[in-house]
Design an enzyme around this catalytic site. Structure first.
Site, PDB file in Angstrom:
ATOM      1  N   SER A  46      47.874  34.601  66.082  1.00 24.56           N
ATOM      2  CA  SER A  46      49.293  34.664  65.723  1.00 24.56           C
ATOM      3  C   SER A  46      50.198  34.287  66.883  1.00 24.56           C
ATOM      4  O   SER A  46      51.415  34.392  66.767  1.00 24.56           O
ATOM      5  CB  SER A  46      49.637  36.074  65.236  1.00 24.56           C
ATOM      6  OG  SER A  46      49.305  37.023  66.216  1.00 24.56           O
ATOM      7  N   THR A 176      53.495  38.724  65.840  1.00 26.97           N
ATOM      8  CA  THR A 176      54.228  38.516  67.089  1.00 26.97           C
ATOM      9  C   THR A 176      53.820  39.520  68.157  1.00 26.97           C
ATOM     10  O   THR A 176      53.630  40.692  67.863  1.00 26.97           O
ATOM     11  CB  THR A 176      55.733  38.712  66.815  1.00 26.97           C
ATOM     12  OG1 THR A 176      56.147  37.757  65.852  1.00 26.97           O
ATOM     13  CG2 THR A 176      56.552  38.567  68.086  1.00 26.97           C
ATOM     14  N   THR A 194      55.270  33.876  69.519  1.00 27.54           N
ATOM     15  CA  THR A 194      54.551  33.877  68.250  1.00 27.54           C
ATOM     16  C   THR A 194      54.290  32.464  67.742  1.00 27.54           C
ATOM     17  O   THR A 194      54.991  31.519  68.125  1.00 27.54           O
ATOM     18  CB  THR A 194      55.362  34.646  67.176  1.00 27.54           C
ATOM     19  OG1 THR A 194      54.589  34.790  65.990  1.00 27.54           O
ATOM     20  CG2 THR A 194      56.649  33.911  66.838  1.00 27.54           C
ATOM     21  N   VAL A 205      61.435  29.109  61.096  1.00 26.24           N
ATOM     22  CA  VAL A 205      61.549  29.846  62.345  1.00 26.24           C
ATOM     23  C   VAL A 205      61.815  31.309  62.004  1.00 26.24           C
ATOM     24  O   VAL A 205      62.637  31.603  61.131  1.00 26.24           O
ATOM     25  CB  VAL A 205      62.695  29.289  63.222  1.00 26.24           C
ATOM     26  CG1 VAL A 205      62.928  30.176  64.444  1.00 26.24           C
ATOM     27  CG2 VAL A 205      62.385  27.864  63.656  1.00 26.24           C
ATOM     28  N   GLY A 206      61.121  32.212  62.673  1.00 22.55           N
ATOM     29  CA  GLY A 206      61.293  33.631  62.414  1.00 22.55           C
ATOM     30  C   GLY A 206      62.243  34.298  63.390  1.00 22.55           C
ATOM     31  O   GLY A 206      63.090  33.654  64.015  1.00 22.55           O
ATOM     32  N   GLY A 228      56.688  41.835  62.905  1.00 25.68           N
ATOM     33  CA  GLY A 228      56.477  41.989  61.470  1.00 25.68           C
ATOM     34  C   GLY A 228      57.153  40.875  60.705  1.00 25.68           C
ATOM     35  O   GLY A 228      57.230  39.737  61.172  1.00 25.68           O
ATOM     36  N   GLY A 230      59.685  38.531  59.795  1.00 26.21           N
ATOM     37  CA  GLY A 230      60.834  38.058  60.552  1.00 26.21           C
ATOM     38  C   GLY A 230      62.110  37.958  59.756  1.00 26.21           C
ATOM     39  O   GLY A 230      63.212  38.176  60.283  1.00 26.21           O
TER      40      GLY A 230
END
Length: 310
Positions: A46, A176, A194, A205-206, A228, A230
């Site tokens: 991840s 992440t 991440t 994108v988170g 978690g 995002g």
């Protein structure tokens, strides 16, 4: 001194961060070193090299870093560069900007002397191939509480029945890595890095590179990181929210409770989503919390040897 990191795969990065501060490095150096270790660890699917790719089979990376003076840098949607956390630090230190994304971030990385290389590994390629060959793809979800475990699973349909990939096919790391540290001078810093959601839409994108969502540090108050789902974290601006609650007098535990309750009101929340938080106050007091059980984190302090909790 204190060092905190999210998840089981944050245990060794946290040890590296704390040891770096014991040897006299700053909290900023420490969180960068911890993040770099995870980015280079191919078994961590991840983060960094070996991260699970997006829908096109491309590994894209996001990262952010912030120090006690409010300086910050981040990069998003970076391809073919192993250490986005270090690129983010260069953005912070060498430009007047906070965030660079995509091809622009990659061009900047090249100019700063970073070397491009493939981030796909045999394991991540194999998982992508499996996802592509299944008619309905692989669904990544958290086990629901009634199932007795709290690990993320890769679920697929076969002849109308739900099945899971065998654990031997997967590494247990799944999210992440966020790191916080306070050095011997009392200076705070934080970092997030991440490869994002597995098989995400190309370009997604988170929260990790978003200052105030996945990471926020105020050297006079405290710092927070999130991990978690995002999208849940971005909608709540969680890291900033937590630090502001500290500023208003909440304890670390109270701040995290309020942040969790806010996310629980999100209409998009389902029972297979998770969010976890770490917070470190400027006096060294820390706390951890999550929406549900199963959130693991590593803590090292002058009084506690590096220990995995949760």
């Amino acid at each position: 001194m204190e060092a905190l990191a999210t998840w089981k795969h944050g245990f060794e990065p946290n040890r590296i961060s704390f040891t770096a501060m014991e040897e006299g490095l700053s909290s900023l150096d420490a969180v960068e070193l911890g993040a770099r270790y995870c980015e280079a660890d191919e078994t961590c699917m991840s983060v960094g090299k070996g991260g699970i790719p997006d829908e096109l089979g491309t590994v894209t990376l996001d990262a952010s870093i912030m120090n006690h003076e409010g300086n910050c840098g981040s990069v998003a949607f970076v391809q073919n560069y192993l250490h986005p956390i270090s690129i983010a630090r260069k953005v912070m230190e060498k430009t007047s900007h906070v965030m660079l994304a995509g091809a622009g971030a990659e061009k900047f990385a090249e100019r700063e002397g970073f070397t491009a290389s493939s981030l796909l590994t045999d394991a991540s390629q194999k998982l992508f191939n499996k996802w592509k060959e299944l008619p309905e793809g692989l669904n990544v979800r958290l086990r629901r509480s009634e199932e007795g475990e709290h690990e993320y699973v890769f679920e697929y349909s076969e002849n109308g029945k739900k099945k899971e990939l065998e654990r031997t096919s997967l590494n247990e790391s799944h999210d992440t890595i966020g790191l916080l540290a306070r050095d011997k001078h009392g200076n705070l810093a934080g970092a997030c890095t991440t490869s994002g959601l597995a098989f995400k839409i190309h370009g997604r994108v988170g929260d990790s590179p978003i200052i105030g969502a996945g990471l926020y540090v105020d050297g006079e108050i405290g710092g927070a990181v999130a991990t978690g789902n995002g999208e849940l974290v971005m909608r709540a601006c969680s890291a900033f929210h937590i630090v502001e609650l500290l500023r208003q007098g909440s304890s670390p535990e109270e701040a995290l409770q309020v942040a969790c309750e806010r996310i629980k009101k999100d209409k998009h929340l389902t029972d297979d989503m998770q969010v976890g938080f770490l917070v470190l106050r400027d006096d060294g007091k820390w706390a951890a919390a999550s929406l549900r059980e199963g959130f693991q984190y590593a803590i090292a302090t002058d009084a506690i040897a590096n220990t995995l909790f949760g």
